[in-house]
Each structure stands twice: as structure tokens, then as C-alpha cells.
Design a protein around this motif. Sequence first.
Motif, mmCIF file in Angstrom:
data_model
loop_
_atom_site.group_PDB
_atom_site.id
_atom_site.type_symbol
_atom_site.label_atom_id
_atom_site.label_comp_id
_atom_site.label_asym_id
_atom_site.label_seq_id
_atom_site.Cartn_x
_atom_site.Cartn_y
_atom_site.Cartn_z
ATOM 1 N N VAL A 137 14.756 -89.548 4.248
ATOM 2 C CA VAL A 137 15.951 -88.716 4.393
ATOM 3 C C VAL A 137 17.135 -89.654 4.575
ATOM 4 N N ARG A 138 18.207 -89.430 3.809
ATOM 5 C CA ARG A 138 19.361 -90.327 3.802
ATOM 6 C C ARG A 138 20.668 -89.547 3.991
ATOM 7 N N PRO A 139 21.688 -90.201 4.563
ATOM 8 C CA PRO A 139 23.010 -89.570 4.589
ATOM 9 C C PRO A 139 23.431 -89.188 3.167
ATOM 10 N N GLY A 140 24.024 -88.024 3.048
ATOM 11 C CA GLY A 140 24.420 -87.495 1.743
ATOM 12 C C GLY A 140 23.400 -86.527 1.172
ATOM 13 N N ASP A 141 22.160 -86.575 1.666
ATOM 14 C CA ASP A 141 21.137 -85.624 1.195
ATOM 15 C C ASP A 141 21.496 -84.208 1.631
ATOM 16 N N ARG A 142 21.153 -83.262 0.781
ATOM 17 C CA ARG A 142 21.237 -81.848 1.149
ATOM 18 C C ARG A 142 19.810 -81.396 1.424
ATOM 19 N N VAL A 143 19.626 -80.787 2.581
ATOM 20 C CA VAL A 143 18.300 -80.330 2.971
ATOM 21 C C VAL A 143 18.381 -78.895 3.475
ATOM 22 N N ILE A 144 17.250 -78.236 3.435
ATOM 23 C CA ILE A 144 17.119 -76.903 4.017
ATOM 24 C C ILE A 144 16.431 -77.091 5.363
ATOM 25 N N VAL A 145 17.067 -76.570 6.401
ATOM 26 C CA VAL A 145 16.499 -76.604 7.741
ATOM 27 C C VAL A 145 15.928 -75.213 8.024
ATOM 28 N N LEU A 146 14.658 -75.165 8.369
ATOM 29 C CA LEU A 146 14.031 -73.915 8.803
ATOM 30 C C LEU A 146 14.005 -73.929 10.321
ATOM 31 N N THR A 147 14.536 -72.881 10.928
ATOM 32 C CA THR A 147 14.589 -72.801 12.386
ATOM 33 C C THR A 147 13.907 -71.521 12.853
ATOM 34 N N TRP A 148 13.582 -71.494 14.141
ATOM 35 C CA TRP A 148 13.089 -70.283 14.795
ATOM 36 C C TRP A 148 14.233 -69.784 15.660
ATOM 37 N N LEU A 149 14.827 -68.648 15.279
ATOM 38 C CA LEU A 149 15.982 -68.109 15.986
ATOM 39 C C LEU A 149 15.477 -67.422 17.257
ATOM 40 N N ASP A 150 15.169 -68.242 18.246
ATOM 41 C CA ASP A 150 14.432 -67.818 19.437
ATOM 42 C C ASP A 150 15.182 -66.835 20.330
ATOM 43 N N ARG A 151 16.485 -66.716 20.159
ATOM 44 C CA ARG A 151 17.247 -65.773 20.978
ATOM 45 C C ARG A 151 17.575 -64.482 20.238
ATOM 46 N N ALA A 152 17.065 -64.347 19.018
ATOM 47 C CA ALA A 152 17.356 -63.162 18.205
ATOM 48 C C ALA A 152 16.535 -61.960 18.670
ATOM 49 N N GLU A 153 17.099 -60.791 18.465
ATOM 50 C CA GLU A 153 16.368 -59.553 18.726
ATOM 51 C C GLU A 153 15.325 -59.380 17.628
ATOM 52 N N ARG A 154 14.111 -58.999 18.018
ATOM 53 C CA ARG A 154 13.021 -58.903 17.050
ATOM 54 C C ARG A 154 12.662 -57.463 16.713
ATOM 55 N N ASP A 155 13.327 -56.499 17.326
ATOM 56 C CA ASP A 155 12.992 -55.093 17.079
ATOM 57 C C ASP A 155 14.087 -54.362 16.305
ATOM 58 N N ALA A 183 20.580 -62.802 12.198
ATOM 59 C CA ALA A 183 19.571 -63.520 12.978
ATOM 60 C C ALA A 183 18.545 -62.555 13.553
ATOM 61 N N SER A 184 18.952 -61.316 13.790
ATOM 62 C CA SER A 184 18.046 -60.312 14.342
ATOM 63 C C SER A 184 17.135 -59.799 13.241
ATOM 64 N N ARG A 185 15.830 -60.003 13.418
ATOM 65 C CA ARG A 185 14.852 -59.590 12.420
ATOM 66 C C ARG A 185 13.463 -59.711 13.030
ATOM 67 N N PRO A 186 12.469 -59.026 12.463
ATOM 68 C CA PRO A 186 11.118 -59.070 13.043
ATOM 69 C C PRO A 186 10.551 -60.487 13.172
ATOM 70 N N ASN A 187 10.785 -61.330 12.200
ATOM 71 C CA ASN A 187 10.365 -62.733 12.251
ATOM 72 C C ASN A 187 11.623 -63.572 12.076
ATOM 73 N N PRO A 188 12.255 -63.967 13.170
ATOM 74 C CA PRO A 188 13.574 -64.597 13.090
ATOM 75 C C PRO A 188 13.539 -66.053 12.626
ATOM 76 N N ILE A 189 13.215 -66.230 11.368
ATOM 77 C CA ILE A 189 13.214 -67.559 10.770
ATOM 78 C C ILE A 189 14.591 -67.812 10.161
ATOM 79 N N GLY A 190 15.219 -68.892 10.563
ATOM 80 C CA GLY A 190 16.524 -69.248 10.020
ATOM 81 C C GLY A 190 16.362 -70.190 8.841
ATOM 82 N N LEU A 191 17.211 -70.017 7.854
ATOM 83 C CA LEU A 191 17.216 -70.840 6.643
ATOM 84 C C LEU A 191 18.634 -71.367 6.479
#
Length: 117
Positions: free
Chosen positions: A33-51, A74-82
Motif C-alpha cells: 500500500v502506497r501514498p496515492g493509492d485509492r483503496v476501499i475501507v470496509l468498516t463496522w459501523l458499531d454505533r449505528a442502529e441495527r433495527d 449508517a443505520s442498517r441491519p448489518n452496518p458495514i461501511g464502504l
Amino acid sequence: MSDPAQAPKQGDEGGPAAWLVFDPAMLDGLADVRPGDRVIVLTWLDRAERDVLQVHPRDDPSNPLRGVFSTRSASRPNPIGLHEVEVVEIDGTRVKVLHLEAVDGTPVLDLKPVLRR
């Protein structure tokens, strides 16, 4: 930024640069991984509402309700951030990125390169 209400709705809407911090056991995975690269970060939106299954887009009550799967809420049953971000600096197990729309402490699940054809 630690308050979800103040976080940008999209990464290109004024979010500050952010450091992604990886466990030292993941260091070899960052090898190319190098400066200037574009990457997709997958996160767990742990504070999101899941219902929540319907939202007002952009948290604006004047917008009609929409099914959560047709939005970037961010609020969703499986709060995966992209998040598509640009790498600007690497310091050991820390990767500094631009355009991340997540709050401090959001768990990072994975990084994947953006593939351009």
C-alpha cells in the motif's frame, strides 16, 4: 471526529484526514500500500442502529422515507461501511487517508484496492 451527527454524510464533504490503525500482526498486509493509492475501507459501523429499515436520506425529515438498502445510511441491519479513500501517508501500522466518512474508533474490517479499468 467522535460525534456521528457531525460526521460528513459522504467522504468528499469535508471530512478531515484520518488515521487507520492496524494491529501489528497485520503489518505484512500493508506491504504494498502506497501514498496515492485509492483503496476501499470496509468498516463496522458499531454505533449505528441495527433495527432501522427505513430512513430519511441524509437524516433530513423533509426527504421522503426510503428503504435503507437504497441509501448510504449508517443505520442498517448489518452496518458495514464502504468507503473509497486516498492513502496519503503510511507510518508503520498507521495509514493516513482522505475522504473517510466514519467517526473515531470505528473498527476497520478490511482494505481492498480500487480497481480501475
